[in-house]
Design a protein around this motif. Sequence first.
Motif, PDB file in Angstrom:
ATOM      1  N   ILE B  71      41.866  32.704  34.051  1.00  0.00           N
ATOM      2  CA  ILE B  71      40.451  33.056  33.978  1.00  0.00           C
ATOM      3  C   ILE B  71      39.982  33.645  35.305  1.00  0.00           C
ATOM      4  O   ILE B  71      39.329  34.699  35.361  1.00  0.00           O
ATOM      5  N   LEU B  72      40.329  32.969  36.385  1.00  0.00           N
ATOM      6  CA  LEU B  72      39.924  33.451  37.712  1.00  0.00           C
ATOM      7  C   LEU B  72      40.501  34.834  37.987  1.00  0.00           C
ATOM      8  O   LEU B  72      39.810  35.709  38.511  1.00  0.00           O
ATOM      9  N   SER B  73      41.767  35.036  37.626  1.00  0.00           N
ATOM     10  CA  SER B  73      42.401  36.333  37.871  1.00  0.00           C
ATOM     11  C   SER B  73      41.699  37.438  37.100  1.00  0.00           C
ATOM     12  O   SER B  73      41.495  38.536  37.610  1.00  0.00           O
ATOM     13  N   TYR B  74      41.329  37.139  35.878  1.00  0.00           N
ATOM     14  CA  TYR B  74      40.657  38.145  35.060  1.00  0.00           C
ATOM     15  C   TYR B  74      39.317  38.528  35.672  1.00  0.00           C
ATOM     16  O   TYR B  74      38.988  39.720  35.827  1.00  0.00           O
ATOM     17  N   ILE B  75      38.543  37.518  36.037  1.00  0.00           N
ATOM     18  CA  ILE B  75      37.220  37.780  36.609  1.00  0.00           C
ATOM     19  C   ILE B  75      37.349  38.550  37.921  1.00  0.00           C
ATOM     20  O   ILE B  75      36.644  39.532  38.173  1.00  0.00           O
ATOM     21  N   ALA B  76      38.282  38.128  38.748  1.00  0.00           N
ATOM     22  CA  ALA B  76      38.469  38.792  40.046  1.00  0.00           C
ATOM     23  C   ALA B  76      38.842  40.258  39.859  1.00  0.00           C
ATOM     24  O   ALA B  76      38.305  41.142  40.532  1.00  0.00           O
ATOM     25  N   ALA B  77      39.759  40.509  38.920  1.00  0.00           N
ATOM     26  CA  ALA B  77      40.188  41.888  38.706  1.00  0.00           C
ATOM     27  C   ALA B  77      39.048  42.716  38.131  1.00  0.00           C
ATOM     28  O   ALA B  77      38.801  43.853  38.544  1.00  0.00           O
ATOM     29  N   LYS B  78      38.328  42.120  37.207  1.00  0.00           N
ATOM     30  CA  LYS B  78      37.249  42.853  36.548  1.00  0.00           C
ATOM     31  C   LYS B  78      36.164  43.265  37.533  1.00  0.00           C
ATOM     32  O   LYS B  78      35.614  44.367  37.453  1.00  0.00           O
ATOM     33  N   TYR B  79      35.841  42.386  38.474  1.00  0.00           N
ATOM     34  CA  TYR B  79      34.738  42.658  39.394  1.00  0.00           C
ATOM     35  C   TYR B  79      35.209  43.076  40.776  1.00  0.00           C
ATOM     36  O   TYR B  79      34.490  42.954  41.756  1.00  0.00           O
ATOM     37  N   ASN B  80      36.432  43.595  40.819  1.00  0.00           N
ATOM     38  CA  ASN B  80      36.952  44.173  42.065  1.00  0.00           C
ATOM     39  C   ASN B  80      36.964  43.214  43.248  1.00  0.00           C
ATOM     40  O   ASN B  80      36.617  43.583  44.363  1.00  0.00           O
ATOM     41  N   LEU B  81      37.396  42.007  42.959  1.00  0.00           N
ATOM     42  CA  LEU B  81      37.488  41.023  44.038  1.00  0.00           C
ATOM     43  C   LEU B  81      38.946  40.620  44.256  1.00  0.00           C
ATOM     44  O   LEU B  81      39.232  39.505  44.688  1.00  0.00           O
ATOM     45  N   TYR B  82      39.846  41.560  43.918  1.00  0.00           N
ATOM     46  CA  TYR B  82      41.262  41.188  43.909  1.00  0.00           C
ATOM     47  C   TYR B  82      42.119  42.135  44.734  1.00  0.00           C
ATOM     48  O   TYR B  82      43.298  42.300  44.446  1.00  0.00           O
ATOM     49  N   GLY B  83      41.520  42.755  45.763  1.00  0.00           N
ATOM     50  CA  GLY B  83      42.326  43.645  46.591  1.00  0.00           C
ATOM     51  C   GLY B  83      42.451  45.026  45.965  1.00  0.00           C
ATOM     52  O   GLY B  83      42.123  45.226  44.800  1.00  0.00           O
ATOM     53  N   LYS B  84      42.911  45.967  46.762  1.00  0.00           N
ATOM     54  CA  LYS B  84      42.949  47.347  46.257  1.00  0.00           C
ATOM     55  C   LYS B  84      44.316  47.725  45.709  1.00  0.00           C
ATOM     56  O   LYS B  84      44.457  48.763  45.071  1.00  0.00           O
ATOM     57  N   ASP B  85      45.341  46.929  45.945  1.00  0.00           N
ATOM     58  CA  ASP B  85      46.664  47.225  45.401  1.00  0.00           C
ATOM     59  C   ASP B  85      47.448  45.919  45.262  1.00  0.00           C
ATOM     60  O   ASP B  85      46.938  44.859  45.636  1.00  0.00           O
ATOM     61  N   ILE B  86      48.665  46.035  44.761  1.00  0.00           N
ATOM     62  CA  ILE B  86      49.385  44.787  44.460  1.00  0.00           C
ATOM     63  C   ILE B  86      49.781  44.016  45.712  1.00  0.00           C
ATOM     64  O   ILE B  86      49.931  42.793  45.669  1.00  0.00           O
TER      65      ILE B  86
END
Lengths: 320, 222
Positions: B71-86
């Motif tokens: 859930i956290l990963s999905y939210i982070a990715a959706k709202y651009n809180l997960y870094g710009k690349d892998i």
Amino acid sequence: MEMKESPIPTEHFHSNRPSSLPLLEKIFFGKVIHETIILNPASFLKIPEAISQIYRTLGYINPEPGVMAAKPKLYYFRGRGRMEPIRWLLAAAGVEFEEEFLETRERYEKLQKDGHLLFGQVPLVEIDGMMLTQTTAILSYLAAKEGPEGESQVLECSIDMYADGTLDLMMMIALAAFKPREEKEENIALVVGKAKTRYFPVFEKILKDHGEDFLVGNKFSWADIQLLEAVLMVEELSASVLSDFPLLKAFKTRISNIPTIKKFLQAGSQRKPPPDSHYVEAVKTVLQFSWQRQSEQTIVSRSKVFEKSKTITPSTANAD
Amino acid sequence: MAGKPKLHYLNARGRMESIRWLLAAAGVEFEEKFIETSKDLEKLRNDGSLMFQQVPMVEIDGMKLAQSRAILSYIAAKYNLYGKDIKERALIDMYIEGVADLNEMIMLLPGCPHDQKDAKITQIKEKTTNRYFTAFEKVIQSHGQDYLVGNTLSRADIQLVELLYYVEELDPSLLANFPLLKALKTRISNVPTVKRFLQPGSQRKPPLGEKAIEEARKVWKF
């Protein structure tokens, strides 16, 4: 977007431009140099060292042996533990990897002292210039990098969700090896029970509902690899556990026949056997019992509240 | 377009709180449906809403997501809180897993038997200062930037600062020797969405009191 691979091993917590980069831009040039600096700004602050790094990048100085190696390197005990899902993923993706097995306390302490273990823990994977720890961080990175992967955020999310579930199950098994012998029967029964009542029915239903060959997006992904791994681990504890799950049985055969996985399943691969007393001793020696306490807590925490609750059926609910 | 995310959990922090923090920090309004009785939990299970019969569960974008990490990963990715690349994401993942480990220890304290509690607290404090705070102070020191990864706000900053508040509740003196962490805490707390979440009346949950533990016992029957 992937950053260009740096041939120079770097600290794991560096990935940003230091503010004094423009000065160096005037002296040197080239993308390679920027990325060298970006990946290791700590040494950039000590200019002579930074310069020698640049020279190394440009090939003027021979890099240290192993620096140019592209193969990921895994640091762990000689056993499954928390590293096994990572080995599976690499193997399934056809990526060759090296392993260093931790056998002494001294080696472990050296890794810590050298600053490679961010939280003082293994698994540790040296890959693409990073010293990565934390199992799920490593798995996510590898899955994203090496593909197989879903195509959208929603699919990725399903993959994450399924993978987390199977990881919970596998960690229960991994931890059972460290429990007292008297509890062994009980633990096996508990794990097999959980597999049959909580985890396997879920995946059987997923396969039934879409009737496809793979769990997510009709495409081979990390979720399939981990489910196979989990299924095989439970089968080692109870050979007939799949008897009520025909689709899972078919899934198991299908995924096992994927060439890279088939190879990994053969004798002589880097796949590790179930934990035995040697493995348990090695872990206890290297970690001096600290991991047992922490991981026990981690495993207990994942299922603590729900382990202790009785299964809620209509009759128990009405018995309030 | 789907409505607001809907969170299914107890009226308590538990494993849902990090999700609340992240949604709030991302400026996403969300609804909550609290599980108050064992019948509530049973209904969710019987409806087939809980993939592994567990909560947290979040209804979002047409999905019923379980597993707090997913859930956290999905939210982070959706709202651009997960870094710009892998690679940035790998660093973020590494940090937040460490945060989650310490958070877990603190979260489980109320469930600890009374005679073991003091020893547990000592162990947590020791781990906090020697392992986790040391590691993160070093990270910030290494690049000297305002955020943990990529010079941009990410879930790593939010989740770490959330943890810092819990540690402060346990023992405010623990943060004393970590000036960069202290500064990070202040900085992130002043991000407008976070600031709002920190104020009374928000959906942030208080520490687990005796009453809440009792409620949990009734729902989960332990």
